[in-house]
Design a protein around this motif. Sequence first.
Motif, short mmCIF file in Angstrom:
data_model
loop_
_atom_site.label_atom_id
_atom_site.label_comp_id
_atom_site.label_asym_id
_atom_site.label_seq_id
_atom_site.Cartn_x
_atom_site.Cartn_y
_atom_site.Cartn_z
N UNK A 35 37.04 66.09 38.15
CA UNK A 35 37.92 66.58 37.09
C UNK A 35 38.86 67.66 37.61
N UNK A 36 38.32 68.56 38.41
CA UNK A 36 39.15 69.63 38.97
C UNK A 36 40.18 69.07 39.96
N UNK A 37 39.79 68.07 40.73
CA UNK A 37 40.72 67.45 41.68
C UNK A 37 41.87 66.78 40.94
N UNK A 38 41.56 66.12 39.83
CA UNK A 38 42.62 65.46 39.06
C UNK A 38 43.55 66.48 38.42
N UNK A 39 42.99 67.59 37.98
CA UNK A 39 43.79 68.57 37.25
C UNK A 39 44.55 69.51 38.16
N UNK A 40 43.99 69.86 39.31
CA UNK A 40 44.60 70.90 40.13
C UNK A 40 44.61 70.61 41.62
N UNK A 41 44.29 69.39 42.03
CA UNK A 41 44.39 69.04 43.44
C UNK A 41 43.32 69.64 44.32
N UNK A 42 42.11 69.85 43.78
CA UNK A 42 41.01 70.36 44.60
C UNK A 42 40.70 69.40 45.74
N UNK A 43 40.60 69.92 46.95
CA UNK A 43 40.20 69.09 48.09
C UNK A 43 38.69 68.93 48.07
N UNK A 44 38.22 67.77 48.54
CA UNK A 44 36.78 67.50 48.50
C UNK A 44 36.32 66.81 49.78
N UNK A 45 35.08 67.12 50.15
CA UNK A 45 34.41 66.44 51.26
C UNK A 45 33.01 66.07 50.79
N UNK A 46 32.64 64.82 50.98
CA UNK A 46 31.30 64.33 50.61
C UNK A 46 30.58 63.91 51.89
N UNK A 47 29.42 64.47 52.09
CA UNK A 47 28.58 64.09 53.24
C UNK A 47 27.48 63.16 52.73
N UNK A 48 27.50 61.94 53.22
CA UNK A 48 26.49 60.94 52.85
C UNK A 48 26.08 60.21 54.13
N UNK A 49 25.00 60.66 54.80
CA UNK A 49 24.62 60.08 56.09
C UNK A 49 24.50 58.56 56.02
N UNK A 50 24.99 57.93 57.06
CA UNK A 50 24.98 56.47 57.12
C UNK A 50 23.55 55.93 56.97
N UNK A 51 23.43 54.91 56.16
CA UNK A 51 22.14 54.29 55.95
C UNK A 51 21.26 54.97 54.92
N UNK A 52 21.79 55.97 54.22
CA UNK A 52 20.99 56.68 53.22
C UNK A 52 20.59 55.73 52.09
N UNK A 53 19.29 55.63 51.84
CA UNK A 53 18.76 54.81 50.75
C UNK A 53 17.76 55.66 49.97
#
Length: 583
Positions: free
Chosen positions: A368-386
């Motif tokens: 929501x913040x990214x859509x409203x004000x251009x917040x940059x984001x980084x998501x860490x999701x290790x490969x193969x995470x189950x």
Amino acid sequence: MSREQFAERAGLPPRTWRSGQFAAYPESGAKVPRPLLFSRNRSRHLARQQMRDENRDTETRRRIALSGADSHSLIRRRKCGAAMKFGKHLFISYAHLDNQPVAENDVGWVSRFHRSLDAILSMRLGCKAEIWRDERLQGNDVFAQEIESQFPETAALVAVVSPRYVQSEWCLREARSFCESALKSGGVTIGNQSRIFKVITLPVESQDPLPAPMRDTLGFDFYVREPNGVEMALNPAYDPALGPKLANECVRLAQSIAGVVKKLETQSEPGTTVTPSAPARPAIYLAECSKDRREDRAALRTELQMRGYRVLPEGRLSNEEEQYTAEVSRLLGECALAVHLVGALYGAVCDGESQKSVVELQNVLAVQRARAAGLRRIISLPEGTRSTDSRQQVFIDSLHREPDVQFAADVITADLEAVKGAVRAALARIENPSPVEAAAASGSSGRALYLVCDERDRKATIPLRRFLKEQGLEVEMPVFEGDAASVRNANQERLARCDAALVFYGVGTEAWKATVDSDLRKAAALRPGRPPPVVYTWLAEPCTGAKTDAIDMGESNVICALQGFSEAAAAPLLKALAGARHG
């Protein structure tokens, strides 16, 4: 003092004469090589220096005694540096039961912790750390008053929180007294950082007995949870492998303490109110995570703080969903970057209607913040995470597949070092914006439209471009010629400064359309402080299955012009631009 007295103090026999390259001494008659004589001369010099220091300290104490001040405290200040405002850097508050040795000929955990922290904090401060604690096994009111009288001279407090600590009236009294004293000597917080540090050796059922400033402070976990669920303090007496982990946590803690101490030393004298200054660097929202990513989160927080960044949240957040979302939204509004560490566990769930984990809630709010004000984001999701939890697996799958869930985010599937690299790169772009970000920051008139098309559709867009320009819009086309880097940068600049983007979907393939959509979703990262552009898709001939499917599914912001250009078809786009311009 005579030369002979100096020599005696240095442990040297008195010198009688020197000849050539040797010096002779009467006791043995032996001749000593001159290089050794120089070494002994250095010893004499050190002895003289030590005596001067002692004489100076004696004189300092004599003068201070006349004023009734604490001579030891002020001498420590002088030795540690002229800027030191407190006589003591740190007080360790702990329950003596937690310092009982667990093995014969071993030291207690608190003593081991004190020793490690003293060495590491001294290195961080650049001078001997002044750390003190109550080592008496039994307390009394007289000694309690003696401890409390030292709190105005103490910069920070470390509370070794354990099940025993929260039950000990003695420990709680120390904690309350320090909080009250801190309010009178610069405040409990300094530059948005607390002067109270919680070292948690074992989880407690409730922290409610702690004073509010301590209860709301984030703690440092000095324990591990075994695969069988057993929690164990970081004590090498249990397992030598816990020694390095104890040292690592001490480094993290010392870094935070040093930051607070240095800020206190550069602020006004004790007894005055400290006005927190605005952080020189952008704030970062490091999202709360599940237990399996806590070590990564702690390591990332430490690195960011060492680099001078303010990392939020700085305290405990509410367990009530409504309050939690309000607090997170407020904190996200203060940040230029949000980092999410996602693991296999679902994580804590707030008390509320949605029953979503805090990990998922924070992602929704960041989008929501990214859509409203251009917040940059980084998501860490290790490969193969189950995940064995179906709720978490649904969330993991959505992060991989659903554009709205990963909106404006770079999804990193590599290890923690890759995540750190991505964070550093993002912060570098924020602090030193490229021409693309500069173009976005300069703003626009509200009439800039970026018309994205395949180069083969250039001619087909002429009727549409002519009409849009007649409506007062500033229409820009993509750059098609040049080397790949130049073309990419030029088109990113157009995307950064436009108010709306119109995708002319003509002869381009489905793969081309998917690439364009992906670039548009990342537009927020190019527009710090500005919302993403309004995006419409103009469906032009030839008619394909993908285009008719978009119409049949009723996809939003889709304009059907498969029968050719018409002014009526462009009306929704003009209306959306007018709304963006005035609202």
